[in-house]
Design a protein around this motif. Structure first.
Motif, short mmCIF file in Angstrom:
data_model
loop_
_atom_site.label_atom_id
_atom_site.label_comp_id
_atom_site.label_asym_id
_atom_site.label_seq_id
_atom_site.Cartn_x
_atom_site.Cartn_y
_atom_site.Cartn_z
N ALA A 93 0.84 -1.20 0.00
CA ALA A 93 0.00 0.00 0.00
C ALA A 93 0.88 1.25 0.00
N GLU A 94 1.95 1.22 0.77
CA GLU A 94 2.87 2.36 0.78
C GLU A 94 3.53 2.54 -0.57
N LEU A 95 3.98 1.43 -1.17
CA LEU A 95 4.63 1.51 -2.48
C LEU A 95 3.66 1.97 -3.56
N ALA A 96 2.40 1.53 -3.48
CA ALA A 96 1.40 1.94 -4.46
C ALA A 96 1.15 3.44 -4.40
N ARG A 97 1.25 4.01 -3.21
CA ARG A 97 1.05 5.46 -3.09
C ARG A 97 2.27 6.23 -3.60
N ARG A 98 3.44 5.67 -3.39
CA ARG A 98 4.66 6.35 -3.82
C ARG A 98 4.90 6.23 -5.32
N TYR A 99 4.56 5.07 -5.88
CA TYR A 99 4.86 4.79 -7.28
C TYR A 99 3.61 4.29 -8.00
N PRO A 100 2.71 5.18 -8.40
CA PRO A 100 1.45 4.76 -9.05
C PRO A 100 1.65 4.43 -10.52
N TYR A 101 2.41 3.36 -10.79
CA TYR A 101 2.74 2.97 -12.16
C TYR A 101 2.20 1.59 -12.47
N CYS A 102 2.00 1.34 -13.74
CA CYS A 102 1.61 0.02 -14.21
C CYS A 102 2.74 -0.97 -13.94
N GLY A 103 2.39 -2.19 -13.56
CA GLY A 103 3.40 -3.21 -13.35
C GLY A 103 3.54 -3.68 -11.92
N GLY A 104 2.96 -2.97 -10.97
CA GLY A 104 2.95 -3.43 -9.59
C GLY A 104 4.33 -3.70 -9.02
N VAL A 105 4.56 -4.91 -8.53
CA VAL A 105 5.80 -5.22 -7.82
C VAL A 105 7.02 -5.05 -8.72
N TYR A 106 6.87 -5.25 -10.03
CA TYR A 106 8.00 -5.01 -10.93
C TYR A 106 8.43 -3.54 -10.88
N ALA A 107 7.47 -2.64 -10.97
CA ALA A 107 7.78 -1.21 -10.93
C ALA A 107 8.29 -0.78 -9.57
N TRP A 108 7.70 -1.33 -8.50
CA TRP A 108 8.08 -0.92 -7.14
C TRP A 108 9.50 -1.39 -6.81
N ALA A 109 9.80 -2.65 -7.10
CA ALA A 109 11.12 -3.19 -6.75
C ALA A 109 12.23 -2.47 -7.50
N GLY A 110 11.96 -2.08 -8.74
CA GLY A 110 12.97 -1.39 -9.53
C GLY A 110 13.25 0.01 -9.05
#
Length: 491
Positions: A93-110
């Protein structure tokens, strides 16, 4: 924090703030061109996550696994798995707020880690999603022939399951290509039906209770391994259900106000599924006519058999039909998440054929090529299942390992960032961020080990089957290394 770079620079572009909407400014800053149509509201985002979790799919399909291992007391694995996954969901939820991009965990981890880590997470997660897509599609074999014998078109169950699964994935591919709004409407309608059916089923089962809720304290005395072993094995059932809550985050570029709605949807989907799932398990265990019936522990019986035994054929058939609809909607959600993960990787030039896979349909505004590719891969696995059912069963178990491994790498990267940079002023979790994140990492590691443990009853009797988690994962990582080198050379 490591700065994330777009691997395929020609696909990136610059755009002035005045040319973008408020929701698209994050994409512009990241160098992405807004290509999707934003139209998903809060309920649609919730529906995407809940559709993936789908208790009428996961519990109905896998009830027998938990019951076989630990008897009625396997219920307690449900709240334990929920508590662990809630820590993961809070991090997401924290990562989704910081990085609202398509790809979910792929986008967040990168972005919290390094681009190479994002690629590894995307590769592992994409593999797990394709296998999950095929596995969910196979669930129609459990339900449709029970509704009408005419659905048993082929004599061999494995081949008939593959046939029904191909039909289901074909429908899912059509809807995923046709448009996000249509897809969202179908998923939202399906979720409404599933919620109503789940509540009604729980009420009816509890109304037919023949014993009290204390039944959840009854462990199976004859369970192999004794002690904690049966409960660790039974926890696999809950782990099969409680993942995919990150789906709402992957649809961020199609959601209105994703920084606010995606985090809420992630948590709401997990909380709703956990609450309804717990009540459904209690209702099933208190209403079962005979707890010693061997069919409760058999894939040919399980929860559909129990429901029909308690409610009768006519009413039981209605709920089996609702479960079949839930499988359909769950397939749509898994397909949507897989397609957007593949699209996000291709948009960054991180896959072979990136130019084609990163295309968005000009009219429907969907990643149509990626959706079609995912559908083809899912159907290929179904064809594999028709000839090698035991291997496919093991691969499905391993895919849950892969999912949670991708989750672990993401939460692990987030924890490392926290420890290096200290608390973030606008953190979603505030002061609780570090302990919750640490719990998520410890939980993720324990879950990966537990699901991947070489259990004969899950993976098969031969050594290469029992150690399938390690062997399949090793093969996936080797293949990933080859693909990664190829992609980097052509970038």
């Amino acid at each position: 924090m490591t700065t994330y770079r777009v691997l395929n620079e020609p696909l990136a572009f610059r755009m002035s703030q005045s040319d973008s909407t408020d929701d698209d400014r994050d994409l512009v800053r990241a160098g992405y061109r807004p290509l999707f149509r934003r139209g998903l509201g809060g309920f649609a985002a919730f529906a995407a996550g809940f559709s993936y979790l789908s208790i009428l799919t996961g519990i109905v399909q896998n009830f027998h696994l938990g019951y076989r291992e630990a008897g009625p007391a396997f219920f307690w694995t449900w709240p334990v798995v929920f508590a662990g996954q809630l820590c993961v969901a809070l991090c997401f939820a924290e990562l989704a707020r910081r990085y609202p991009y398509c790809g979910g965990v792929y986008a967040w981890a990168g972005r919290v880690g390094a681009p190479s880590l994002g690629w590894l997470v995307g590769w592992i997660y994409l593999a797990s999603l394709v296998v999950t897509l095929a596995a969910v599609a196979l669930a129609w074999q459990v339900m449709l022939p029970a509704l009408w014998p005419g659905f048993q078109v082929l004599d061999t169950p494995a081949r008939n399951a593959a046939l029904l699964g191909v039909v289901l994935i074909a429908l899912s591919t059509f809807l995923n290509v046709r448009g996000t709004r249509l897809l969202a409407r179908v998923m939202a309608a399906g979720v409404v039906v599933e919620l109503i059916a789940a509540v009604a089923l729980i009420a009816l089962l509890c109304g037919h209770a023949v014993r009290g809720p204390g039944v959840v304290l009854e462990a199976r005395a004859s369970a192999p391994g004794g002690g904690l072993g049966p409960f660790l094995a039974a926890a696999v059932m809950a782990a099969y259900v409680m993942y995919g809550f990150d789906t709402a985050g992957s649809l961020a570029e199609e959601t209105v106000d994703p920084r606010r709605r995606a985090p809420r949807a992630i948590l709401q989907a997990l909380l709703a599924a956990a609450a309804l799932g717990a009540l459904l398990l209690i209702g099933a265990l208190t209403s079962a006519p005979d707890l010693t019936d061997p069919l409760l522990s058999d894939g040919a019986g399980g929860l559909p058999y129990l429901i029909k035994g308690v409610l009768g054929d006519a009413l039981g058939t209605v709920f089996v039909a609702a479960a079949a609809l839930a499988v359909f909607v769950c397939t749509l959600a898994v397909h949507a998440l897989a397609a957007r993960t593949l699209f996000a990787m291709a948009r960054d030039g991180a896959t072979p054929f990136a130019g084609r896979l990163s295309r968005v349909h000009p009219e429907h505004r969907t990643p149509h090529t990626a959706a079609a590719a995912v559908g083809v891969l899912g159907c290929a696995l179904l064809a594999f299942n028709s000839g090698y059912e035991q291997l496919m069963t093991a691969l499905v178990c391993v895919s849950i390992v892969w999912t949670n491994l991708a989750y672990l790498l993401t939460t692990g990267a987030l924890l490392v960032e926290r420890l290096r940079s200290g608390p973030t002023p606008d953190s979603f979790l505030g002061r609780c961020g570090t302990p919750v994140n640490a719990l998520a990492v410890v939980w993720g590691a324990a879950l990966v080990v537990n699901i991947g443990w070489p259990r004969e009853q899950l993976y098969g009797p031969e050594w290469y089957q029992r150690y399938g988690a390690a062997l399949y994962t090793g093969a996936l990582l080797i293949a990933g290394a080859v693909v990664y080198r190829t992609v980097r050379r052509s970038a």
